[in-house]
Scaffold this motif. Structure first.
Motif, mmCIF file in Angstrom:
data_model
loop_
_atom_site.group_PDB
_atom_site.id
_atom_site.type_symbol
_atom_site.label_atom_id
_atom_site.label_comp_id
_atom_site.label_asym_id
_atom_site.label_seq_id
_atom_site.Cartn_x
_atom_site.Cartn_y
_atom_site.Cartn_z
ATOM 1 N N SER A 89 20.691 -28.059 12.264
ATOM 2 C CA SER A 89 19.327 -27.959 12.860
ATOM 3 C C SER A 89 18.872 -26.794 13.068
ATOM 4 O O SER A 89 19.572 -25.667 13.352
ATOM 5 C CB SER A 89 19.329 -28.947 14.232
ATOM 6 O OG SER A 89 19.756 -30.269 14.145
ATOM 7 N N ASN A 138 12.252 -32.145 3.841
ATOM 8 C CA ASN A 138 12.303 -33.486 4.520
ATOM 9 C C ASN A 138 12.779 -33.628 6.231
ATOM 10 O O ASN A 138 13.642 -33.988 6.774
ATOM 11 C CB ASN A 138 13.570 -34.434 4.057
ATOM 12 C CG ASN A 138 12.868 -34.868 2.550
ATOM 13 O OD1 ASN A 138 11.882 -34.905 2.320
ATOM 14 N ND2 ASN A 138 13.959 -35.430 1.825
ATOM 15 N N CYS A 139 11.985 -32.577 6.676
ATOM 16 C CA CYS A 139 12.246 -32.533 8.208
ATOM 17 C C CYS A 139 11.704 -33.712 9.306
ATOM 18 O O CYS A 139 10.524 -34.290 8.519
ATOM 19 C CB CYS A 139 11.324 -31.236 8.858
ATOM 20 S SG CYS A 139 12.278 -29.697 7.853
ATOM 21 N N SER A 140 12.183 -33.994 10.152
ATOM 22 C CA SER A 140 11.770 -35.002 10.968
ATOM 23 C C SER A 140 11.024 -34.325 12.259
ATOM 24 O O SER A 140 10.735 -33.181 12.017
ATOM 25 C CB SER A 140 12.995 -35.813 11.718
ATOM 26 O OG SER A 140 13.823 -34.913 12.449
ATOM 27 N N LYS A 141 10.641 -35.282 13.018
ATOM 28 C CA LYS A 141 9.784 -34.714 14.212
ATOM 29 C C LYS A 141 10.217 -33.717 15.005
ATOM 30 O O LYS A 141 11.331 -33.699 15.287
ATOM 31 C CB LYS A 141 9.140 -36.036 15.019
ATOM 32 C CG LYS A 141 8.308 -35.715 16.036
ATOM 33 C CD LYS A 141 7.754 -36.908 16.947
ATOM 34 C CE LYS A 141 7.076 -36.534 17.869
ATOM 35 N NZ LYS A 141 6.515 -37.723 18.570
ATOM 36 N N TYR A 187 6.699 -26.214 7.632
ATOM 37 C CA TYR A 187 6.632 -27.155 8.574
ATOM 38 C C TYR A 187 5.374 -26.975 9.473
ATOM 39 O O TYR A 187 5.529 -25.795 10.098
ATOM 40 C CB TYR A 187 7.862 -27.347 9.063
ATOM 41 C CG TYR A 187 7.730 -28.392 10.288
ATOM 42 C CD1 TYR A 187 7.930 -29.731 10.299
ATOM 43 C CD2 TYR A 187 7.537 -27.917 11.590
ATOM 44 C CE1 TYR A 187 7.908 -30.685 11.110
ATOM 45 C CE2 TYR A 187 7.422 -28.910 12.738
ATOM 46 C CZ TYR A 187 7.515 -30.241 12.255
ATOM 47 O OH TYR A 187 7.497 -30.997 13.324
ATOM 48 N N LYS A 242 11.616 -31.867 18.164
ATOM 49 C CA LYS A 242 11.980 -32.655 19.420
ATOM 50 C C LYS A 242 12.252 -31.668 20.451
ATOM 51 O O LYS A 242 12.658 -30.602 20.117
ATOM 52 C CB LYS A 242 13.514 -33.392 19.105
ATOM 53 C CG LYS A 242 14.070 -33.956 20.541
ATOM 54 C CD LYS A 242 15.340 -34.684 20.002
ATOM 55 C CE LYS A 242 16.096 -35.169 21.212
ATOM 56 N NZ LYS A 242 17.333 -35.700 20.533
ATOM 57 N N LYS A 285 15.316 -31.131 12.847
ATOM 58 C CA LYS A 285 16.193 -31.609 11.884
ATOM 59 C C LYS A 285 15.653 -31.884 10.676
ATOM 60 O O LYS A 285 14.404 -32.403 10.406
ATOM 61 C CB LYS A 285 16.698 -32.863 12.419
ATOM 62 C CG LYS A 285 18.071 -32.676 13.705
ATOM 63 C CD LYS A 285 18.481 -34.055 13.867
ATOM 64 C CE LYS A 285 19.596 -33.794 14.903
ATOM 65 N NZ LYS A 285 20.132 -35.121 15.349
ATOM 66 N N CYS A 286 16.348 -31.317 9.564
ATOM 67 C CA CYS A 286 16.064 -31.084 8.197
ATOM 68 C C CYS A 286 17.037 -31.805 7.276
ATOM 69 O O CYS A 286 18.117 -31.430 7.726
ATOM 70 C CB CYS A 286 15.166 -30.017 7.640
ATOM 71 S SG CYS A 286 13.910 -29.482 8.707
ATOM 72 N N GLU A 287 16.755 -32.513 5.892
ATOM 73 C CA GLU A 287 17.556 -32.727 5.197
ATOM 74 C C GLU A 287 18.300 -31.443 4.403
ATOM 75 O O GLU A 287 19.507 -31.532 4.383
ATOM 76 C CB GLU A 287 17.187 -33.447 4.135
ATOM 77 C CG GLU A 287 17.973 -34.124 3.022
ATOM 78 C CD GLU A 287 17.200 -35.027 1.904
ATOM 79 O OE1 GLU A 287 17.743 -34.703 0.754
ATOM 80 O OE2 GLU A 287 16.466 -35.390 2.359
#
Length: 215
Positions: free
Chosen positions: A180, A204-207, A158, A209, A195-197
């Protein structure tokens, strides 16, 4: 293959910073043992097949020690034991596993990272590594890797993109909490959350934060 004592280290002169691990009895404060990291490295007959260039002033720069705290985590390493020590050596871009009894190196990851800091062993057989291998001027130098322990391969990574910034260059630390990844950014006074799946493989990590900004 190159032996450590055939590297440029034999040409180093003057004072050097020698990292050690000090074992202390938590019950009575008694000093039990000193582990000299350079001595353990030089016991290795081979250090992969790449030329090792050592910084004479700061040859190892130990940034993190993680205790293998479960049988499940230990099972992913060769002859892994609960109590083994996973040690991050920033200047060598190397991570080593020390046996809890002999303190000899029995597993190492060399040259997949770049001046890494924090590590996290997962139950699934991966190591999460807070690294500094991103070359982005806009998005920062930091990068997260998920490394397959058995095969010593990068499974996923990432790094920031777009308008995001990920630049934990010094003193970064990670912790998994509530599915997380929580990252302390001491240099910039921030606490970050990813945060990732699937955390162990950074799937599938999100932005990224910012949870807290202390500045």
């Amino acid at each position: 293959n190159l032996k450590l004592n055939e590297s440029n280290f034999k040409e180093c002169k003057g004072k050097i910073r020698e990292d050690t691990i000090e074992i202390i009895d938590i019950e009575n404060g008694k000093h039990l043992k000193t582990i000299k990291i350079l001595d353990e490295l030089f016991k290795l007959k081979k250090f992969d097949s790449k030329i090792l260039k050592i910084d004479c002033l700061d040859p190892t720069h130990l940034t993190n020690i993680e205790v293998v705290n479960s049988l499940e985590k230990a099972s992913h390493f060769p002859d892994g034991k609960v109590g083994d020590l996973l040690v991050s050596l920033r200047e060598l871009s190397t991570i080593v596993l020390l046996d809890k009894d002999t303190f000899n190196i029995k597993w190492h990851l060399f040259d997949l990272t770049k001046k890494q800091f924090s590590t996290l062993i997962t139950n699934q057989g991966n190591i999460l590594i807070l690294d500094n291998s991103s070359q982005s001027i806009i998005n920062g130098t930091s990068k997260l890797y998920s490394i397959d322990i058995k095969n010593k391969k990068i499974e996923n990574f990432y790094e920031a993109s777009g308008s995001d910034l990920f630049d934990v260059w010094h003193r970064g630390k990670m912790q998994i909490y509530d599915n997380s990844l929580i990252i302390s950014d001491s240099l910039n006074g921030k606490l970050l959350q990813l945060k990732c799946e699937v955390i162990s493989t950074l799937k599938n990590c999100s932005k990224l934060k910012t949870l807290v900004n202390f500045k």
